[in-house]
Design an enzyme around this catalytic site. Sequence first.
Site, short mmCIF file in Angstrom:
data_model
loop_
_atom_site.label_atom_id
_atom_site.label_comp_id
_atom_site.label_asym_id
_atom_site.label_seq_id
_atom_site.Cartn_x
_atom_site.Cartn_y
_atom_site.Cartn_z
N LYS A 22 -9.03 5.55 4.14
CA LYS A 22 -8.14 5.80 2.73
C LYS A 22 -8.16 4.64 1.64
O LYS A 22 -8.41 4.77 0.34
CB LYS A 22 -7.22 6.56 2.52
CG LYS A 22 -6.21 6.86 1.55
CD LYS A 22 -4.73 8.28 1.80
CE LYS A 22 -3.86 7.10 1.91
NZ LYS A 22 -3.30 6.54 0.59
N ASN A 23 -6.99 3.35 2.05
CA ASN A 23 -6.60 2.70 1.03
C ASN A 23 -7.98 1.59 0.67
O ASN A 23 -7.16 1.28 -0.04
CB ASN A 23 -5.79 2.32 1.67
CG ASN A 23 -3.81 3.15 1.34
OD1 ASN A 23 -4.05 4.19 1.20
ND2 ASN A 23 -3.65 2.49 2.30
N CYS A 116 2.94 8.76 -3.75
CA CYS A 116 4.51 10.19 -2.56
C CYS A 116 5.97 8.93 -2.65
O CYS A 116 5.92 7.87 -3.84
CB CYS A 116 4.24 9.79 -1.19
SG CYS A 116 2.91 10.05 -0.49
N ARG A 121 8.48 2.73 -7.13
CA ARG A 121 7.47 2.38 -7.25
C ARG A 121 6.58 1.81 -9.18
O ARG A 121 5.82 2.71 -9.18
CB ARG A 121 5.98 3.80 -6.90
CG ARG A 121 7.14 3.29 -5.72
CD ARG A 121 5.56 4.59 -5.15
NE ARG A 121 4.08 3.80 -4.25
CZ ARG A 121 3.59 3.92 -3.69
NH1 ARG A 121 3.38 5.47 -3.65
NH2 ARG A 121 2.07 3.63 -3.27
N ASP A 304 3.28 1.31 6.36
CA ASP A 304 3.03 2.67 6.79
C ASP A 304 2.94 3.08 8.24
O ASP A 304 2.65 4.21 7.87
CB ASP A 304 1.10 3.00 6.17
CG ASP A 304 0.79 2.20 4.15
OD1 ASP A 304 2.02 2.89 3.34
OD2 ASP A 304 0.10 2.64 3.89
N ARG A 396 -2.99 14.90 2.30
CA ARG A 396 -3.61 13.48 1.10
C ARG A 396 -4.20 12.80 1.87
O ARG A 396 -5.40 11.74 0.78
CB ARG A 396 -2.02 13.15 0.42
CG ARG A 396 -2.14 13.88 -0.72
CD ARG A 396 -0.61 13.82 -0.95
NE ARG A 396 -0.89 12.50 -1.51
CZ ARG A 396 -0.83 11.76 -3.17
NH1 ARG A 396 0.52 12.53 -3.43
NH2 ARG A 396 -0.95 10.82 -3.25
C1 UD1 Z 1 -0.47 0.88 -1.31
C2 UD1 Z 1 -1.13 1.31 -0.35
C3 UD1 Z 1 0.12 2.09 0.50
C4 UD1 Z 1 1.13 0.88 1.02
C5 UD1 Z 1 1.59 -0.12 0.23
C6 UD1 Z 1 1.96 -1.26 1.06
C7 UD1 Z 1 -2.40 2.41 -1.48
C8 UD1 Z 1 -3.79 3.15 -1.62
N1 UD1 Z 1 -1.63 2.17 -1.26
O1 UD1 Z 1 0.53 0.46 -2.13
O2 UD1 Z 1 -0.18 2.48 1.02
O3 UD1 Z 1 2.44 1.53 1.59
O4 UD1 Z 1 0.58 -0.86 -0.16
O5 UD1 Z 1 1.22 -2.03 2.10
O6 UD1 Z 1 -3.32 1.01 -1.08
N2 UD1 Z 1 5.27 -3.39 -6.58
C9 UD1 Z 1 6.41 -3.84 -7.39
N3 UD1 Z 1 5.54 -3.87 -9.11
C10 UD1 Z 1 4.67 -3.51 -9.66
C11 UD1 Z 1 3.58 -3.12 -7.92
C12 UD1 Z 1 4.64 -2.99 -6.58
O7 UD1 Z 1 7.91 -3.98 -7.60
O8 UD1 Z 1 3.85 -3.27 -10.50
C13 UD1 Z 1 6.51 -2.85 -5.43
C14 UD1 Z 1 6.50 -1.33 -4.68
O9 UD1 Z 1 7.55 -1.39 -5.11
C15 UD1 Z 1 6.85 -1.68 -3.33
C16 UD1 Z 1 5.89 -3.58 -3.61
O10 UD1 Z 1 5.35 -4.15 -4.04
O11 UD1 Z 1 8.65 -2.48 -3.79
C17 UD1 Z 1 4.48 -3.19 -3.11
O12 UD1 Z 1 4.00 -1.98 -2.91
P1 UD1 Z 1 2.57 -2.10 -2.87
O13 UD1 Z 1 1.85 -3.31 -2.77
O14 UD1 Z 1 2.49 -2.88 -4.63
O15 UD1 Z 1 1.74 -0.56 -3.19
P2 UD1 Z 1 0.94 -0.04 -3.30
O16 UD1 Z 1 -0.49 -0.56 -4.05
O17 UD1 Z 1 1.76 0.72 -3.92
#
Ligand code: UD1
Length: 417
Positions: A22-23, A116, A121, A304, A396
Site C-alpha cells: 500500500k505505502n 487515520c 500529522r 505501523d 483501507r
Molecule cells: C508514512 C506511512 C505510514 C507510517 C509513517 C511512518 C504512507 C502512505 N504512510 O506516513 O503508514 O506510519 O510513514 O513510518 O507511506 N511530521 C511532521 N511534519 C511533517 C511530516 C511529518 O511533524 O510535515 C511528523 C509526523 O507527525 C509523525 C512523523 O513526522 O510524527 C512521521 O511522519 P511521516 O514519516 O511523514 O509519515 P507519513 O508519510 O504520514
Amino acid sequence: MSSYIIEGGKKLQGETFVSGSKNASLPIMAASVLNRSITKLYNVPNIHDTQMMIEILKSLGCKVKKNQNKIVIDSSNITNFEIPENLMRQMRSSVIFAGAILGRYKKVTFSYPGGCDIGSRPIDLHLKGFEKLGIAVNQNFGKIKCETEEIKPTEINLDFPSVGATENIMLASVLTKGVTTIINAAMEPEIIDLQNFLNKMGAKISGAGSNIIKIQGVTKLKEVSYNIMPDRIEAGTLLCAAAITGGEINLKKVNVNHIAPLLDKLAHIGCKMQIKENEVELKAPKRLKGTDIRTMPYPGFPTDMQAIIASCLCLASGTSVIVENIFENRYKYMGELQKMGAKINIEGKTAVIKGTKKLYGTKVQATDLRGGASLVLAGLVAKGTTKVDNIEYILRGYENLDEKLKNLGAEIYKIQD
Ligand code: UD1
C-alpha cells in the site's frame, strides 16, 4: 458500516502470500502524474486507498483503467491543478499529489489531507521543502496554493526523516534543471521503490535507502511498466496472526530484508522461523514471551507494526513495554483490547502490557487501520465471538485480509450492518 465476526481459537495453518505494498503504491500512483505518457503498474493492492488514488487521478484529468492488481494510467492530458477537497480528506497520501503536480506544472492547489487519526500529522516539513525549492506557498481558508516560475534545485535538510516529505520533495524535483539533495531523508523501503519507479520512467535519482538522496533533474520522462514491492506491514500482520494463534504458516512473496526488525522480535518472543529468499516459515510456541518494543524510523521497528505486535504481547508471558516514538496518539485501539481482557497501562508514549492467559470475545470498534488489524488478531485467539465494527479502516489498507485468514483456517466473516 461493515464488521468482522470472528470465532476465536483456531490455530492458523498453511500457506499464504503477501500482496503489493500500500505505502509504495500510493506515492507511485501520484508520481505517474509527472509522466506525459502511460504508466502501467502491477501488483497494486485492491484496497480502498488505491481506489481513492484512482479517483484523484481521474479528477485531475487522467484516464485510468484497472483490472484486478493492474492499473494503467494515461496522464498525458491533465486539466485540473486543484486536488478536490473531498478526496484530500479521504486519505493522508493525497498530499503526495502536490509534489507530482508541482513537478510537472509548477503550480498546485490542495487542502490539508485526512487519514487515520493517530496524531496531529502536520505537513510543515512538506511545505518547508517546497519553499526551499523556490516555490511560493500561500495558505488561505484551509487551501494551500503553491506556485513558481521555476523550481530551483537546492539542498534540503529535513528536521525529521518524514516519509511523505521525502517523497513530495523527490517528486517536485524530478524535472528541475540541476541537482536537489535531501539530507536526513526517510530510508524506508517504499522510498527505494519510488526511486526505482521514477528511474525506470527516466528520472535520475540515487541514494534512496540511505539518508541522503540526490535527484538530478531531467527534461523528459517516458512510458513505464512497474511491479510494486510486497507489503511489509501485511507480511508482519500475517506472521503475527500465526504467532498469536500458536500456528504454523508458510508466508510467500515476502521481502525478508524489509521485515528484519520484526523477524528479530518474533524470534525473541519464541517463534521458530526458517527464512528463505522470499519466504518465511513460522512455527509459534505454545505461549509467546513478552518483549520490549521501541518504534523508530526505518530501519528501526516500524510504528505501523506497533499495534499488531501489541495484541501478541497481551497474551505473552511476563510484562512487555512499548514506546511509540513516531505518532503521539497511536494507542486508541488499546482501549478496545482492554474490553477483551488485555491488561495494559498507558502513560504518555509508553504502554506497559501484562501478559494474560486469555482474551475474551466481545464487540469492539476499529479505531484506525493498524489498530483495527490488531483487534482482528486478538479476535482470532479470544474465547468466544468477537465483533469488530468499523472495519472500513481495515479495508483501507489490507487486501482480502479475511479471505487470507480464512484460507489459513480462521473462522472470520464479513457482515454489513
Ligand atoms: C508514512 C506511512 C505510514 C507510517 C509513517 C511512518 C504512507 C502512505 N504512510 O506516513 O503508514 O506510519 O510513514 O513510518 O507511506 N511530521 C511532521 N511534519 C511533517 C511530516 C511529518 O511533524 O510535515 C511528523 C509526523 O507527525 C509523525 C512523523 O513526522 O510524527 C512521521 O511522519 P511521516 O514519516 O511523514 O509519515 P507519513 O508519510 O504520514
